[in-house]
Design a protein around this motif. Structure first.
Motif, PDB file in Angstrom:
ATOM      1  N   ARG A  93      13.484  -2.308  14.891  1.00 20.83           N
ATOM      2  CA  ARG A  93      13.331  -0.894  14.539  1.00 20.83           C
ATOM      3  C   ARG A  93      13.354  -0.688  13.028  1.00 20.83           C
ATOM      4  O   ARG A  93      14.272  -1.120  12.340  1.00 20.83           O
ATOM      5  N   CYS A  94      12.346  -0.002  12.529  1.00 19.63           N
ATOM      6  CA  CYS A  94      12.306   0.420  11.135  1.00 19.63           C
ATOM      7  C   CYS A  94      11.296   1.579  11.086  1.00 19.63           C
ATOM      8  O   CYS A  94      11.009   2.179  12.128  1.00 19.63           O
ATOM      9  N   ARG A  95      10.768   1.907   9.911  1.00 17.70           N
ATOM     10  CA  ARG A  95       9.834   3.037   9.880  1.00 17.70           C
ATOM     11  C   ARG A  95       8.863   2.858   8.726  1.00 17.70           C
ATOM     12  O   ARG A  95       9.170   2.175   7.741  1.00 17.70           O
ATOM     13  N   PHE A  96       7.715   3.470   8.859  1.00 22.11           N
ATOM     14  CA  PHE A  96       6.811   3.620   7.728  1.00 22.11           C
ATOM     15  C   PHE A  96       7.234   4.884   6.995  1.00 22.11           C
ATOM     16  O   PHE A  96       7.505   5.907   7.632  1.00 22.11           O
ATOM     17  N   ALA A  97       7.283   4.795   5.667  1.00 20.51           N
ATOM     18  CA  ALA A  97       7.613   5.997   4.902  1.00 20.51           C
ATOM     19  C   ALA A  97       6.780   6.066   3.625  1.00 20.51           C
ATOM     20  O   ALA A  97       6.313   5.034   3.111  1.00 20.51           O
ATOM     21  N   VAL A 122      -2.988   2.544   7.693  1.00 18.73           N
ATOM     22  CA  VAL A 122      -1.897   3.466   8.042  1.00 18.73           C
ATOM     23  C   VAL A 122      -1.830   4.581   6.999  1.00 18.73           C
ATOM     24  O   VAL A 122      -1.720   5.765   7.338  1.00 18.73           O
ATOM     25  N   ALA A 123      -1.916   4.208   5.726  1.00 21.61           N
ATOM     26  CA  ALA A 123      -1.836   5.205   4.649  1.00 21.61           C
ATOM     27  C   ALA A 123      -3.028   6.167   4.721  1.00 21.61           C
ATOM     28  O   ALA A 123      -2.854   7.392   4.630  1.00 21.61           O
ATOM     29  N   ARG A 124      -4.224   5.619   4.932  1.00 22.76           N
ATOM     30  CA  ARG A 124      -5.434   6.461   4.990  1.00 22.76           C
ATOM     31  C   ARG A 124      -5.315   7.483   6.115  1.00 22.76           C
ATOM     32  O   ARG A 124      -5.585   8.671   5.926  1.00 22.76           O
ATOM     33  N   GLN A 125      -4.886   7.005   7.253  1.00 19.11           N
ATOM     34  CA  GLN A 125      -4.737   7.875   8.428  1.00 19.11           C
ATOM     35  C   GLN A 125      -3.691   8.970   8.173  1.00 19.11           C
ATOM     36  O   GLN A 125      -3.910  10.138   8.503  1.00 19.11           O
ATOM     37  N   PHE A 126      -2.582   8.598   7.562  1.00 19.60           N
ATOM     38  CA  PHE A 126      -1.499   9.551   7.293  1.00 19.60           C
ATOM     39  C   PHE A 126      -1.992  10.694   6.410  1.00 19.60           C
ATOM     40  O   PHE A 126      -1.751  11.874   6.693  1.00 19.60           O
ATOM     41  N   VAL A 156       3.220   3.578   0.583  1.00 22.85           N
ATOM     42  CA  VAL A 156       3.487   3.719   2.014  1.00 22.85           C
ATOM     43  C   VAL A 156       3.903   2.330   2.455  1.00 22.85           C
ATOM     44  O   VAL A 156       3.138   1.371   2.336  1.00 22.85           O
ATOM     45  N   ASP A 157       5.157   2.214   2.902  1.00 23.50           N
ATOM     46  CA  ASP A 157       5.674   0.887   3.199  1.00 23.50           C
ATOM     47  C   ASP A 157       6.718   0.957   4.305  1.00 23.50           C
ATOM     48  O   ASP A 157       7.150   2.048   4.704  1.00 23.50           O
ATOM     49  N   GLU A 171      12.780   6.370  -3.701  1.00 24.13           N
ATOM     50  CA  GLU A 171      13.384   7.057  -2.545  1.00 24.13           C
ATOM     51  C   GLU A 171      12.298   7.508  -1.581  1.00 24.13           C
ATOM     52  O   GLU A 171      11.146   7.697  -1.970  1.00 24.13           O
ATOM     53  N   VAL A 172      12.715   7.692  -0.331  1.00 29.55           N
ATOM     54  CA  VAL A 172      11.768   8.181   0.677  1.00 29.55           C
ATOM     55  C   VAL A 172      11.471   9.638   0.389  1.00 29.55           C
ATOM     56  O   VAL A 172      12.375  10.435   0.198  1.00 29.55           O
ATOM     57  N   GLN A 173      10.173   9.981   0.344  1.00 23.13           N
ATOM     58  CA  GLN A 173       9.825  11.397   0.250  1.00 23.13           C
ATOM     59  C   GLN A 173       9.530  11.952   1.627  1.00 23.13           C
ATOM     60  O   GLN A 173       9.849  13.093   1.921  1.00 23.13           O
TER      61      GLN A 173
END
Ligand code: PRP
Length: 212
Positions: A93-97, A122-126, A156-157, A171-173
């Motif tokens: 478990r983790c996340r893209f941010a 992933v970044a393009r889609q977001f 985006v990582d 930091e996560v935005q």
């Protein structure tokens, strides 16, 4: 007919996957003492385990040389492909941010923004979902460097503990999406070897549910 083949992602997901297989009752002694071997047998189960990099797990499953695979949702989101995703395994478990230099705001100002990432799709889609045009620069690793060096406005990582961001003044935005390990199955195997695969899938799902 060859044994059922399951492709496992080497590294971070490996230990948890082996633990699940052992909870089901599979003999994973070869996997525990694998040395440099990449194909390991599960004695008494007519099953082989293949160790591969995440993106290659998808490739082997898509092409049907492996019937099943364990791979992170991050790789599935980035690479896509044609297969069945049959279970969320609950580990890895983790996340893209979207992350930025501490105290900065990615969305401020009108100039075109640049994102550095190992996950351009992933970044393009977001940002497409936000109808934003973004310049994307592909980086192969340690993406945190890009905003620090002035190459990008953000990244985006994958964020797991958040330590890497913190120790590098980032930091996560914004959250992009949650990630965890998934069980995937080749579409033809699902039909042709249904009798063999169904009990394996069911026992993996049961083992995961019991642990949750
Ligand atoms: C990943 C990710 C971050 C780090 C996040 O990198 O890209 O750099 O882990 O983990 P944390 O939130 O627990 O600090 P990875 O170690 O897979 O290697 P990479 O630098 O090659 O991407």
């Amino acid at each position: 007919m060859r044994p059922i083949r399951i492709a496992l992602t080497k590294g971070r997901l490996e230990k948890d996957t082996v633990e699940v297989l052992e909870r089901i009752g599979y003999d994973c002694s070869q996997l525990r003492n694998k040395g440099r071997r990449l194909i390991l047998e599960i004695p008494g189960a007519n099953m082989e385990v293949v160790l591969a990099k995440a993106a290659d797990v998808i490739t082997y499953v898509e092409h049907g040389v492996c019937d099943m695979g364990v791979v992170g949702k991050d790789t599935i989101m980035e690479q896509g492909g044609s297969f069945f995703e049959v279970a969320d395994l609950g580990f890895g478990r983790c996340r893209f941010a979207l992350a930025v230099r501490k105290g900065t705001d990615f969305y401020s100002g009108y100039a075109e923004k640049t994102i550095a990432t190992k996950y351009p799709n992933v970044a393009r889609q977001f940002f497409a979902e936000k109808s934003m045009d973004i310049r994307i620069i592909k980086i192969e690793g340690s993406v945190e460097l890009a905003p620090l060096l002035g190459l990008s406005d953000g990244i985006v990582d994958i964020v797991e503990t958040g330590t890497t961001l913190k120790e590098n003044g980032l930091e996560v935005q914004e959250e992009v999406s949650p990630i965890s390990a998934r069980l995937i199955v080749n579409t033809a195997s699902m039909k042709l070897r249904k009798k063999e695969l169904e009990p394996v899938i069911a026992s993996i799902q049961k083992a995961i549910a019991e642990k949750a």
